[in-house]
Design a protein around this motif. Sequence first.
Motif, PDB file in Angstrom:
ATOM      1  N   PHE A  60      43.992  26.758  44.591  1.00  0.00           N
ATOM      2  CA  PHE A  60      44.047  28.037  45.217  1.00  0.00           C
ATOM      3  C   PHE A  60      44.126  29.088  44.061  1.00  0.00           C
ATOM      4  O   PHE A  60      44.489  28.859  42.974  1.00  0.00           O
ATOM      5  N   PRO A  61      43.447  30.214  44.529  1.00  0.00           N
ATOM      6  CA  PRO A  61      43.314  31.440  43.636  1.00  0.00           C
ATOM      7  C   PRO A  61      44.900  31.659  43.015  1.00  0.00           C
ATOM      8  O   PRO A  61      45.713  31.574  43.941  1.00  0.00           O
ATOM      9  N   GLY A  62      45.125  31.843  41.633  1.00  0.00           N
ATOM     10  CA  GLY A  62      46.532  32.464  41.294  1.00  0.00           C
ATOM     11  C   GLY A  62      47.271  31.070  41.146  1.00  0.00           C
ATOM     12  O   GLY A  62      48.354  31.042  40.769  1.00  0.00           O
ATOM     13  N   GLU A  63      46.683  29.927  41.226  1.00  0.00           N
ATOM     14  CA  GLU A  63      47.541  28.419  40.980  1.00  0.00           C
ATOM     15  C   GLU A  63      46.560  27.824  40.251  1.00  0.00           C
ATOM     16  O   GLU A  63      45.275  27.686  40.011  1.00  0.00           O
ATOM     17  N   PHE A  64      47.490  26.996  39.476  1.00  0.00           N
ATOM     18  CA  PHE A  64      47.021  25.786  38.284  1.00  0.00           C
ATOM     19  C   PHE A  64      45.919  25.127  39.103  1.00  0.00           C
ATOM     20  O   PHE A  64      46.074  24.625  40.251  1.00  0.00           O
ATOM     21  N   PRO A  65      44.776  24.637  38.565  1.00  0.00           N
ATOM     22  CA  PRO A  65      44.203  25.271  37.606  1.00  0.00           C
ATOM     23  C   PRO A  65      43.326  26.227  37.353  1.00  0.00           C
ATOM     24  O   PRO A  65      42.444  26.405  36.518  1.00  0.00           O
ATOM     25  N   TYR A  66      43.649  27.278  38.332  1.00  0.00           N
ATOM     26  CA  TYR A  66      42.769  28.547  38.078  1.00  0.00           C
ATOM     27  C   TYR A  66      41.268  28.364  38.438  1.00  0.00           C
ATOM     28  O   TYR A  66      40.664  29.399  37.991  1.00  0.00           O
ATOM     29  N   THR A  67      40.807  27.325  38.868  1.00  0.00           N
ATOM     30  CA  THR A  67      39.352  27.270  39.030  1.00  0.00           C
ATOM     31  C   THR A  67      38.766  28.396  39.786  1.00  0.00           C
ATOM     32  O   THR A  67      37.665  29.024  39.510  1.00  0.00           O
TER      33      THR A  67
ATOM     34  N   GLY B  22      28.984  43.329  49.463  1.00  0.00           N
ATOM     35  CA  GLY B  22      29.977  42.805  50.114  1.00  0.00           C
ATOM     36  C   GLY B  22      30.696  41.272  49.318  1.00  0.00           C
ATOM     37  O   GLY B  22      31.526  40.633  49.759  1.00  0.00           O
ATOM     38  N   VAL B  23      30.138  40.933  47.889  1.00  0.00           N
ATOM     39  CA  VAL B  23      30.650  39.719  47.475  1.00  0.00           C
ATOM     40  C   VAL B  23      31.928  39.696  46.911  1.00  0.00           C
ATOM     41  O   VAL B  23      32.759  38.984  46.684  1.00  0.00           O
ATOM     42  N   VAL B  24      32.652  40.846  46.949  1.00  0.00           N
ATOM     43  CA  VAL B  24      33.994  41.216  46.588  1.00  0.00           C
ATOM     44  C   VAL B  24      34.841  40.952  47.760  1.00  0.00           C
ATOM     45  O   VAL B  24      36.327  41.142  47.693  1.00  0.00           O
ATOM     46  N   ASN B  25      34.374  40.762  48.995  1.00  0.00           N
ATOM     47  CA  ASN B  25      35.409  40.660  50.032  1.00  0.00           C
ATOM     48  C   ASN B  25      36.188  39.294  50.029  1.00  0.00           C
ATOM     49  O   ASN B  25      37.172  39.254  51.038  1.00  0.00           O
ATOM     50  N   THR B  26      35.592  38.190  49.776  1.00  0.00           N
ATOM     51  CA  THR B  26      36.412  37.051  49.718  1.00  0.00           C
ATOM     52  C   THR B  26      36.461  36.310  48.538  1.00  0.00           C
ATOM     53  O   THR B  26      35.517  36.645  47.401  1.00  0.00           O
ATOM     54  N   ILE B  27      37.420  35.541  48.017  1.00  0.00           N
ATOM     55  CA  ILE B  27      37.599  35.010  46.830  1.00  0.00           C
ATOM     56  C   ILE B  27      36.860  33.909  46.511  1.00  0.00           C
ATOM     57  O   ILE B  27      36.731  33.109  47.167  1.00  0.00           O
ATOM     58  N   ASP B  28      35.960  33.897  45.203  1.00  0.00           N
ATOM     59  CA  ASP B  28      35.375  32.659  44.822  1.00  0.00           C
ATOM     60  C   ASP B  28      34.328  32.244  46.015  1.00  0.00           C
ATOM     61  O   ASP B  28      34.426  31.123  46.438  1.00  0.00           O
ATOM     62  N   PRO B  29      33.451  33.116  46.425  1.00  0.00           N
ATOM     63  CA  PRO B  29      32.817  32.766  47.661  1.00  0.00           C
ATOM     64  C   PRO B  29      31.814  31.587  47.706  1.00  0.00           C
ATOM     65  O   PRO B  29      31.707  31.063  48.679  1.00  0.00           O
ATOM     66  N   LEU B  30      31.499  31.108  46.479  1.00  0.00           N
ATOM     67  CA  LEU B  30      30.680  30.026  46.200  1.00  0.00           C
ATOM     68  C   LEU B  30      31.786  28.673  45.945  1.00  0.00           C
ATOM     69  O   LEU B  30      31.073  27.434  45.942  1.00  0.00           O
ATOM     70  N   GLY B  31      32.939  28.804  45.894  1.00  0.00           N
ATOM     71  CA  GLY B  31      33.825  27.827  45.996  1.00  0.00           C
ATOM     72  C   GLY B  31      33.357  26.599  46.794  1.00  0.00           C
ATOM     73  O   GLY B  31      33.084  27.340  48.059  1.00  0.00           O
ATOM     74  N   GLY B  32      33.296  25.394  46.725  1.00  0.00           N
ATOM     75  CA  GLY B  32      33.004  24.336  47.847  1.00  0.00           C
ATOM     76  C   GLY B  32      31.609  24.132  47.813  1.00  0.00           C
ATOM     77  O   GLY B  32      31.210  23.398  48.590  1.00  0.00           O
TER      78      GLY B  32
ATOM     79  N   VAL C  92      19.584  42.188  34.766  1.00  0.00           N
ATOM     80  CA  VAL C  92      21.115  42.411  34.383  1.00  0.00           C
ATOM     81  C   VAL C  92      21.820  42.540  35.611  1.00  0.00           C
ATOM     82  O   VAL C  92      23.015  41.992  35.766  1.00  0.00           O
ATOM     83  N   ALA C  93      21.141  43.031  36.512  1.00  0.00           N
ATOM     84  CA  ALA C  93      21.819  42.918  38.046  1.00  0.00           C
ATOM     85  C   ALA C  93      22.262  41.346  38.517  1.00  0.00           C
ATOM     86  O   ALA C  93      23.126  41.231  38.872  1.00  0.00           O
ATOM     87  N   ILE C  94      21.165  40.581  38.067  1.00  0.00           N
ATOM     88  CA  ILE C  94      21.570  38.935  38.629  1.00  0.00           C
ATOM     89  C   ILE C  94      22.387  38.576  37.729  1.00  0.00           C
ATOM     90  O   ILE C  94      23.373  37.786  38.049  1.00  0.00           O
ATOM     91  N   GLN C  95      22.325  38.995  36.513  1.00  0.00           N
ATOM     92  CA  GLN C  95      23.250  38.185  35.477  1.00  0.00           C
ATOM     93  C   GLN C  95      24.839  38.630  35.862  1.00  0.00           C
ATOM     94  O   GLN C  95      25.819  38.181  35.737  1.00  0.00           O
ATOM     95  N   ALA C  96      24.887  40.023  36.025  1.00  0.00           N
ATOM     96  CA  ALA C  96      25.977  40.602  36.526  1.00  0.00           C
ATOM     97  C   ALA C  96      26.756  40.175  37.551  1.00  0.00           C
ATOM     98  O   ALA C  96      27.881  39.981  37.797  1.00  0.00           O
ATOM     99  N   LEU C  97      25.669  39.744  38.476  1.00  0.00           N
ATOM    100  CA  LEU C  97      26.391  39.325  39.993  1.00  0.00           C
ATOM    101  C   LEU C  97      26.943  37.820  39.614  1.00  0.00           C
ATOM    102  O   LEU C  97      27.890  37.335  40.217  1.00  0.00           O
ATOM    103  N   ALA C  98      26.207  37.024  38.764  1.00  0.00           N
ATOM    104  CA  ALA C  98      26.767  35.971  38.396  1.00  0.00           C
ATOM    105  C   ALA C  98      28.321  35.901  37.628  1.00  0.00           C
ATOM    106  O   ALA C  98      29.206  35.149  37.835  1.00  0.00           O
ATOM    107  N   GLY C  99      28.298  36.989  36.916  1.00  0.00           N
ATOM    108  CA  GLY C  99      29.845  37.068  36.011  1.00  0.00           C
ATOM    109  C   GLY C  99      30.509  37.465  37.279  1.00  0.00           C
ATOM    110  O   GLY C  99      32.030  36.892  37.471  1.00  0.00           O
ATOM    111  N   VAL C 100      30.450  38.447  38.255  1.00  0.00           N
ATOM    112  CA  VAL C 100      31.310  38.596  39.379  1.00  0.00           C
ATOM    113  C   VAL C 100      31.619  37.502  40.357  1.00  0.00           C
ATOM    114  O   VAL C 100      32.929  37.235  40.700  1.00  0.00           O
ATOM    115  N   LEU C 101      30.514  36.453  40.633  1.00  0.00           N
ATOM    116  CA  LEU C 101      30.988  35.365  41.209  1.00  0.00           C
ATOM    117  C   LEU C 101      31.779  34.451  40.647  1.00  0.00           C
ATOM    118  O   LEU C 101      32.388  33.509  41.222  1.00  0.00           O
ATOM    119  N   GLY C 102      31.644  34.689  39.399  1.00  0.00           N
ATOM    120  CA  GLY C 102      32.455  33.594  38.573  1.00  0.00           C
ATOM    121  C   GLY C 102      34.045  34.155  38.187  1.00  0.00           C
ATOM    122  O   GLY C 102      34.548  33.631  37.371  1.00  0.00           O
TER     123      GLY C 102
END
Lengths: 134, 559
Positions: free
Chosen positions: B65-72, B397-407, B350-360
């Motif tokens: 989970f976010p905020g817990e080890f190993p912080y993936t 809207g990518v900021v609305n949920t945490i690690d949206p691509l997790g899973g 730049v927009a696509i690369q920045a989006l990768a940074g945010v999703l990461g």
Amino acid sequence: MSERKIRVLVAKPGLDGHDRGAKVIARALRDAGMEVIYTGLRQTPEMIAAAALQEDVDAVGISILSGAHNTLCPRIVGLLRERGMDDCLVLVGGIIPQEDVPRLKEQGIAQVFLPGTSTEDIVRFLRENVRPRV
Amino acid sequence: MSETKHLTSRAQEALERWEQETLQPVLRKRPESKERFETVSLDSVERLYTPVDTEEIDYEQDTSFPGEFPYTRGIHPTGYRGKLWTMRQFAGFGTPEETNARFKYLMAQGQTGLSVAYDLPTLMGYDADSQLSEGEVGKCGVAVSSLADMETLFDGIPLESVTVSQTINAPASVLLAMYLVVAEKQGADWKKISGTLQNDILKEYIAQKEWIYPIRPAMKLVVDTFEFCTKYVPKYNPISVSGYHIREAGATALQELAFTLRDGIEYVQWGVDAGLNVDEFVPRISFFFNAHNDFFEEIAKYRAARRIWSRVMRERFNARDPRTMQLRFHTQTAGVSLTVQQPLNNIVRVAIQALAGVLGGTNSLHTDAYDEALALPTDEAALIALRTQQIIAEETGVVNTIDPLGGSYFLESLTKKMEDGALDYFAKIDAMGGMVEAIEKGYPQREIQESAYQYQKAVERNEQIIVGVNKYRIEDEKQMSVLVIDEAVRDRQVEKLQGVRARRDEGAVANALEKLKRAAQAGDNTMPATIEAVRAYATLGEICSALRDVYGIYEEPAF
């Protein structure tokens, strides 16, 4: 008698440490059968001209990404000519605004290669423009 | 456990059925466009990812989970819902006056942190009036030769409340000293000021090549800043371990990840060897990664980085404090991916690369300006770059949920491959005796050069497409206008420097420099003496020259 190989000095003048391009080009020229000497980083124009003379090169390829090309390039050309290297081609590659190209050519730069250049174009330019020596 | 196995074997059976019944008939009629699909770092990308590919990944152990080890999934339990990333645009050009005006402009446009770009003479520890500085003053960043320039640079910018990142490495301890003295003159409390010093000398030898001293004394200077900041400037990040430049020099995403984290391990080891407590200084070590074009691989890289770092800190260094295990990082989009041809296309890259940074899950972000393949950005280009981040934050809207691509089967599988690949590199470097030894052998340098060459060849064979360069070209493009740095910048800086030298107390300068040399010779912490020299208006060139006298200079071996 086998044909003499084209000898090229790849040079990095100024304080800029970005040597990715210089090293890729040095290797591409070597792979194309040329003899390449790489100066290493942060060479003064005097050091570059001295190396060119000592190594008896046909061409000097200068790599500059820092914006100092207008200061450094004419000085290198001038020092080479002072040393009698009139036929030595001087090429420049790096981050060079298009509007600086005509002035650099007037100052004796044979060709300016801008970002996106294929290494094959540089090889071809050297083969077509280096004056054959006996 | 047996239930998981059962599910996996069912997934495997279902996959085989899909391949036979649905896929094969289509492939027989129409083969795919290429025989093999690849990422930058990995030899092959599969057609489809399914639960079969993630069967070895345990949600609680590896993802969690976010905020817990190993912080993936991130270090904050609320992700960007609690706090957005810091929008921190790197800026600096010409004189300190000009850069100060650009800082104020960016802050007025909603930027939330500052980031200073210094010019090449400053990066190399030379004053504006050095012969070696000719043609370079103010060109790639702002020119700073003494405390007086630093005072101008931050005039009207309160350093107690604004966080400032400084891209400076070989002479980092000197610029840190200048920064602290300016803060003090503003009345700021060192205990409250926050910000980041790049101060990552290892990647200079590996990739960026702006070095001064030999590696070992240079590492000692870095450890001095760790020790000093831990005691006196506890909220400040004395280092930003940087993969950015390693990537720009030609490394793959995997090499960037592996070499950067291994550099991080080296710094921690040096700190521990100097007697520092891991849980006291490591929480203030920050990281800096590139955001390149291969979207999913970049996101996997950031997620893997957090996972690897937390495990290394716990297992290798016996860290106890969770903050020691939480990797915080800044991201910058890939300057090297920008093209001179059809430059407006860079806005899209730049927009696509920045989006990768945010999703990461990046903690702060710089977006490159579209004209940076040719020059430092104009005001207009710098503004569009900032707006790109604001659009991602406010509109997508990518900021609305945490690690949206997790899973995602693909992303989780890639994250694991990046982790495994990095650990293989760690084993090789450990076997050489560590990163300092590996650099002395030229190992990471050769790996990067090889990748850079292979990339160039792939571009020339049209295997790697760059839109506008080797495909979809436009002949006879109109040239855009770029920012031109006036050659007179050097004259102005030299004149100011002469004024500083005329006004200061030469005896105090000489004493301070002598004291610094003695501290360096004795192996004492050099920060107090550096601060004293800066206060006396000793110049950057004079201070670095004193240290050069003691430490010598680095000569790059040929390889």
